[in-house]
Design a protein around this motif. Structure first.
Motif, PDB file in Angstrom:
ATOM      1  N   ASP A  47       1.004  -1.336  -0.380  1.00  0.00           N
ATOM      2  CA  ASP A  47      -0.181   0.129  -0.373  1.00  0.00           C
ATOM      3  C   ASP A  47       0.577   1.358  -0.090  1.00  0.00           C
ATOM      4  N   ALA A  48       1.816   1.051  -0.446  1.00  0.00           N
ATOM      5  CA  ALA A  48       2.580   2.342  -0.217  1.00  0.00           C
ATOM      6  C   ALA A  48       2.570   3.520  -1.429  1.00  0.00           C
ATOM      7  N   PRO A  49       2.298   3.234  -2.271  1.00  0.00           N
ATOM      8  CA  PRO A  49       1.691   4.382  -3.238  1.00  0.00           C
ATOM      9  C   PRO A  49       0.163   5.021  -2.840  1.00  0.00           C
ATOM     10  N   ASP A  50      -0.187   4.357  -1.983  1.00  0.00           N
ATOM     11  CA  ASP A  50      -1.098   5.108  -1.351  1.00  0.00           C
ATOM     12  C   ASP A  50      -1.051   6.102  -0.446  1.00  0.00           C
ATOM     13  N   LYS A  51      -0.121   5.482   0.725  1.00  0.00           N
ATOM     14  CA  LYS A  51       0.417   6.212   2.060  1.00  0.00           C
ATOM     15  C   LYS A  51       1.342   7.214   1.393  1.00  0.00           C
ATOM     16  N   CYS A  52       2.934   6.982   0.426  1.00  0.00           N
ATOM     17  CA  CYS A  52       3.859   7.785   0.319  1.00  0.00           C
ATOM     18  C   CYS A  52       3.843   8.017  -1.365  1.00  0.00           C
ATOM     19  N   SER A  53       3.862   9.202  -2.180  1.00  0.00           N
ATOM     20  CA  SER A  53       4.163  10.070  -3.286  1.00  0.00           C
ATOM     21  C   SER A  53       5.821   9.182  -3.791  1.00  0.00           C
ATOM     22  N   THR A  54       5.886   9.763  -4.978  1.00  0.00           N
ATOM     23  CA  THR A  54       6.741   9.008  -5.757  1.00  0.00           C
ATOM     24  C   THR A  54       8.102   9.484  -5.057  1.00  0.00           C
ATOM     25  N   ASP A  55       7.564  11.466  -5.033  1.00  0.00           N
ATOM     26  CA  ASP A  55       9.245  11.908  -4.561  1.00  0.00           C
ATOM     27  C   ASP A  55       9.582  11.204  -3.419  1.00  0.00           C
ATOM     28  N   GLY A  56       8.503  11.081  -1.865  1.00  0.00           N
ATOM     29  CA  GLY A  56       8.938  10.692  -0.585  1.00  0.00           C
ATOM     30  C   GLY A  56       9.388   9.835  -1.009  1.00  0.00           C
ATOM     31  N   MET A  57       9.086   8.445  -1.153  1.00  0.00           N
ATOM     32  CA  MET A  57       9.484   7.415  -1.808  1.00  0.00           C
ATOM     33  C   MET A  57      11.473   7.398  -1.804  1.00  0.00           C
TER      34      MET A  57
END
Length: 480
Positions: free
Chosen positions: A241-251
């Motif tokens: 669920d990472a894409p739902d919790k964090c933006s691409t920039d954040g990752m």
């Protein structure tokens, strides 16, 4: 007439600070050999946190050098996102730190109570902590134990770094080699023992950010061996669920902090701009760093001031179980330093009084050698290669890392730092004063503490044989 004998003595607020200057309020924390309680200065009426450490326990746990070092480092530090030292003093039983009071609790408390946090909240904390880390590195200080437990919130929700008892100064000619800190947050270069410096703090920040976002750490293991293997070799895998919790920039930013090569880590790439690289990252594009520094940005999360943001059992333990409750006591007069053990004498002589209203902050750190230009000869007569450092006003803003140099990992220490340079001084210390085993689950970190020399070095003398080698991994739950 008889009542006059019980009249309390007047307090001299112009004299040296001591425990008589404070009202003792509630207990709010407990650690391996010290406790924390809220105090109020009787004259200024300002509230502070009082951290006090029992001297006898400190000696027994071989942590004298750590306490003196923490006291020295804190005198040097003054930053909006650090829990700053305001007073320091001692009596016959305890050493005392009077620190900024943080009523918002630590991030471990909030993570356990409320679970994973939103990206907005995590980005705010990461930005404030990164600013504090950069400040520490500008002072040549590496913290080595950044984790949710050591990030405290004030009543408005701003983040502050605390717990400097295994922090040390670093230099380009004296890379650290000791395994010190909480294992799950250690950078790969710490575990390989090949030498490390400032970049390890940004690896820990990456682990912290991942954990706050997803409620678990990216690298896990049930034993020391499996956890070490995970940190050194496993790919960074994001939750489903990472894409739902964090933006691409954040990752991308977290991935940058969790770069195994310290020279490629966010803020430390060759030719990079240090902290400027972090500020320029797309994840932080909307942050006004000047306003953030001045605490003019409203935190996205404000702790509940109506609830205790800490474990309330500490106060109950103080009331019911404490055999020798804390109270102000006059010091014994005429003590002979020569009759004291070396450890007690070290605390007596070097845990000095500090009063921020009277004393200018200073650093005790003096480099043994200097390298300011390529090919310059150092104090020991050997030629050196220049290493860029953001501590030099005109230099590239990136401290040296093991990949910049080879063969220069020095094991000679300076003064107190000689005793903790290679890993700390505390032995057999678990999270909250418990002895720990050698196997833990993925949530906690096991300890592998093996002092090779039972004796503590003579205090504050330059050793020709180098520091005592002590490997120490503090448990994830340590509060002090």
């Amino acid at each position: 007439m008889g009542a006059s004998c019980c009249k309390p003595e007047a307090i001299d607020f112009e004299g040296e600070v001591n425990l008589f200057h404070f009202y003792l309020l509630r207990s709010v924390g407990k650690g391996a050999f010290g406790k924390v309680r809220v105090v109020q200065h009787k004259h200024s009426k300002t509230l502070y946190a009082l951290k006090y450490i029992n001297k006898a326990k400190c000696v027994k746990m071989k942590a004298v050098a750590n306490i003196v070092q923490e006291r020295r480092l804190l005198e040097e530090i003054d930053h909006p996102f650090v829990v700053n030292l305001r007073y320091a003093f001692q009596d016959d039983e305890n050493c005392f730190f009077v620190l900024d009071l943080m009523l918002g609790g630590d991030l471990r408390f909030h993570l356990d109570r409320a679970g994973a946090m939103s990206e907005e909240v995590v980005r705010f904390y990461v930005a404030e902590i990164a600013m504090a880390i950069d400040y520490l590195h500008s002072k040549r200080i590496v913290h080595r134990d950044l984790k949710p437990d050591n990030i405290l919130l004030d009543e408005k929700g701003h983040a502050h770094i605390t717990d400097f008892n295994i922090a040390v100064h670093f230099s380009e000619r004296r890379l650290l080699t000791g395994v010190a800190g909480s294992m799950a947050y250690m950078a790969p270069e710490v575990l390989t023992k090949r030498g490390y410096s400032a970049p390890v703090d940004f690896w820990s920040l990456g682990i912290l950010a991942f954990e706050l976002l997803f409620g678990k750490r990216p690298f896990r293991g049930r034993t020391n061996t499996s956890l070490t293997n995970s940190i050194l070799n496993e790919h960074l895998i994001w939750p489903d669920d990472a894409p739902d919790k964090c933006s691409t920039d954040g990752m991308q930013a977290i991935r940058g902090f969790l770069e195994r090569d310290p020279n490629k880590r966010l803020g430390y790439r060759p030719g990079g701009g240090g902290f400027e690289d972090i500020k320029a990252h797309p994840w932080f594009r909307n942050i006004n760093w000047d306003q953030l520094y001045n605490k003019e940005v409203v935190p996205p999360f404000e702790p509940d001031s109506k609830r205790a943001n800490f474990d309330a059992t500490h106060e109950l333990e103080e009331l019911l179980l404490e055999e020798n409750p804390l109270k102000a006591r006059k010091r014994k007069e005429g003590q002979d330093l020569e009759m004291m053990t070396p450890e007690m004498r070290m605390m007596e002589e070097h845990f000095k009084i500090f009063d921020y209203t009277k004393t200018q902050r200073r650093s005790y750190y003096t480099p043994a050698t200097s390298t300011s230009a390529a090919g310059q000869t150092t104090s020991n007569g050997t030629a050196s290669t220049a290493v860029s450092s953001h501590l030099s006003p005109k230099g590239i803003s990136r401290p040296g890392t093991p990949s910049d140099r080879t063969g220069v990992i020095s094991k000679t220490g300076l003064d107190v730092e000689a005793q903790i340079l290679d890993g700390g001084g505390m032995a057999n210390v678990g999270g909250r004063g418990l002895l720990k085993g050698t196997s833990m689950d993925g949530r906690q970190d096991s300890l592998d503490i093996r002092p090779t020399n039972g004796k503590q070095p003579t205090p504050l003398r330059q050793s020709s044989t180098g520091p005592e080698k002590v490997e120490e991994m503090k448990n994830v739950g340590s509060a002090i």
